[in-house]
Design a protein around this motif. Structure first.
Motif, mmCIF file in Angstrom:
data_model
loop_
_atom_site.group_PDB
_atom_site.id
_atom_site.type_symbol
_atom_site.label_atom_id
_atom_site.label_comp_id
_atom_site.label_asym_id
_atom_site.label_seq_id
_atom_site.Cartn_x
_atom_site.Cartn_y
_atom_site.Cartn_z
ATOM 1 N N PRO A 14 29.775 0.904 45.580
ATOM 2 C CA PRO A 14 30.488 0.123 44.499
ATOM 3 C C PRO A 14 30.611 0.766 43.259
ATOM 4 N N THR A 15 30.147 1.960 43.076
ATOM 5 C CA THR A 15 30.595 2.632 41.747
ATOM 6 C C THR A 15 31.858 3.419 42.185
ATOM 7 N N LEU A 16 32.077 3.956 43.304
ATOM 8 C CA LEU A 16 33.203 4.737 43.564
ATOM 9 C C LEU A 16 34.564 3.501 43.434
ATOM 10 N N ILE A 17 34.067 2.596 44.066
ATOM 11 C CA ILE A 17 35.235 1.130 43.563
ATOM 12 C C ILE A 17 35.504 1.196 42.167
ATOM 13 N N TRP A 18 34.291 0.907 41.426
ATOM 14 C CA TRP A 18 34.543 0.783 40.296
ATOM 15 C C TRP A 18 35.355 1.796 39.395
ATOM 16 N N LEU A 19 35.144 2.938 40.008
ATOM 17 C CA LEU A 19 35.714 4.341 39.484
ATOM 18 C C LEU A 19 37.275 4.369 39.896
ATOM 19 N N GLY A 20 37.834 3.528 40.549
ATOM 20 C CA GLY A 20 39.245 3.403 41.001
ATOM 21 C C GLY A 20 39.819 3.516 42.551
ATOM 22 N N LEU A 21 38.609 3.926 43.184
ATOM 23 C CA LEU A 21 39.126 4.301 44.706
ATOM 24 C C LEU A 21 39.077 2.894 45.529
ATOM 25 N N ASN A 22 40.102 3.037 46.507
ATOM 26 C CA ASN A 22 40.153 1.661 47.201
ATOM 27 C C ASN A 22 38.953 1.543 48.327
ATOM 28 N N ALA A 39 23.528 -6.551 52.562
ATOM 29 C CA ALA A 39 22.567 -5.238 52.578
ATOM 30 C C ALA A 39 21.653 -5.397 51.614
ATOM 31 N N THR A 40 21.733 -6.198 50.235
ATOM 32 C CA THR A 40 21.104 -6.313 49.128
ATOM 33 C C THR A 40 19.760 -7.228 49.619
ATOM 34 N N LEU A 41 20.281 -8.293 50.158
ATOM 35 C CA LEU A 41 19.228 -9.301 50.657
ATOM 36 C C LEU A 41 18.441 -8.739 51.804
ATOM 37 N N LEU A 42 19.050 -7.876 52.572
ATOM 38 C CA LEU A 42 18.284 -7.214 53.690
ATOM 39 C C LEU A 42 17.282 -6.184 52.957
ATOM 40 N N VAL A 57 17.487 -1.432 42.501
ATOM 41 C CA VAL A 57 18.410 -1.404 43.471
ATOM 42 C C VAL A 57 18.930 -2.888 43.778
ATOM 43 N N ILE A 58 17.908 -4.017 43.754
ATOM 44 C CA ILE A 58 17.978 -5.252 43.963
ATOM 45 C C ILE A 58 19.107 -5.805 43.047
ATOM 46 N N ALA A 59 18.557 -5.554 41.587
ATOM 47 C CA ALA A 59 19.495 -6.023 40.249
ATOM 48 C C ALA A 59 20.857 -5.351 40.463
ATOM 49 N N VAL A 60 20.897 -4.066 40.790
ATOM 50 C CA VAL A 60 22.285 -3.580 40.757
ATOM 51 C C VAL A 60 23.170 -4.138 41.993
ATOM 52 N N GLY A 61 22.504 -4.369 43.062
ATOM 53 C CA GLY A 61 23.116 -4.876 44.270
ATOM 54 C C GLY A 61 23.701 -6.142 43.931
ATOM 55 N N LEU A 74 28.198 -9.788 42.902
ATOM 56 C CA LEU A 74 28.523 -10.723 41.963
ATOM 57 C C LEU A 74 29.980 -10.500 41.082
ATOM 58 N N SER A 75 29.909 -9.098 40.630
ATOM 59 C CA SER A 75 31.164 -8.683 39.887
ATOM 60 C C SER A 75 32.688 -8.507 40.905
ATOM 61 N N LEU A 76 32.049 -8.132 42.077
ATOM 62 C CA LEU A 76 33.348 -8.136 43.071
ATOM 63 C C LEU A 76 33.840 -9.505 43.588
ATOM 64 N N PHE A 77 32.839 -10.387 43.833
ATOM 65 C CA PHE A 77 33.121 -11.873 43.968
ATOM 66 C C PHE A 77 34.187 -12.340 42.847
#
Length: 257
Positions: A35-43, A114-117, A242-246, A251-254
């Protein structure tokens, strides 16, 4: 190098570092790196491929770290490498054929899954670990495990978040009880999946190399130097992070989509 480029590189290295620490203790570093790579601008597709290639060196280090325990692993379990390679390649090809716009819509659900798992890891392992593991050494059980591993590898080549938890659960059902042996075997299988997927991603030019380099260095450093610190923190504390970040990333992507 501009200030923006330096910031980008610093964030990629830092997340790789933290992901390496988390992988050394609890697994789940992908929930940070991708997710960080997405946040940094990668598709999303490029971010997924880049994350896979960047964390692969750490998996190799994990295999080396468990080399003593792996010497006593039953040889029959190495057959699980075959579906790992086939499924990893199949999942990578599936990702390549998925339009970025479609994968963008899937990403929040994949991260949430993945977070729930990850959150349910211990409960899943307790549920699947049967009372008499010694009875599950037959060819039928191994064949069933290979089919399951093929499905896990397809998922791993396509996305990969949480696949280690699925593999630990499967190894538990097959009768493995030593967590260090299980972790070493999981690293062999994950390394096989990620290796073939990474080779495919590189061949198809799906990877953003500047982020691969700095994130891989961070991941290796985090696994090597940070494991002791993380163990002093305790696995439960790391897992909570990890769970909190996940959940936060999902949520941010939703909201974004």
């Amino acid at each position: 190098m501009s200030t923006t480029d330096l910031f980008h590189a610093a964030v990629a290295f830092g997340v790789g570092l933290i992901g390496g620490v988390i992988n050394a203790v609890a697994a789940g570093g992908t929930l940070l790196t991708f997710p960080t790579l997405i946040w940094l601008g990668l598709n999303s597709v490029t971010a997924n491929a880049t994350s896979t290639v960047a964390v692969w060196p750490f998996v190799l280090g994990g295999v080396f770290g468990y080399r003593r325990e792996l010497r006593t692993v039953e040889r029959r379990l190495l057959y699980l490498v075959i579906p790992s390679l086939l499924g990893g390649l199949g999942g990578a090809i599936l990702l390549r054929s998925t339009p970025s716009s479609v994968f963008d819509r899937l990403v929040p659900y994949l991260i949430l899954f993945a977070t729930l798992l990850f959150m349910a890891q211990e409960a899943v392992q307790r549920r699947l670990k049967l009372a008499h593991p010694g009875t599950h050494h037959s060819a039928k059980w191994l064949a069933g495990a290979m089919v399951f591993q093929l499905a896990v590898a397809l998922y791993g080549g396509y996305f990969g978040g949480g696949m280690g938890i699925l593999m630990l659960a499967a190894l538990s059902v097959l009768g493995m009880t030593d967590i260090y042996q299980m972790s070493g075997m999981k690293n062999i299988l994950a390394g096989s999946i990620n290796a073939v997927a990474a080779i495919y991603f590189i061949a198809e030019k799906m990877v953003y190399w500047p982020d691969v380099g700095v994130m891989a260095l961070g991941s290796i450093a985090g696994g090597y130097f940070g494991a002791g610190v993380a163990r002093r923190m305790g696995a439960k504390a790391v897992r909570r992070v990890v769970i909190a970040v996940g959940f936060g990333m999902a949520l941010s992507l939703f909201i974004k989509h």
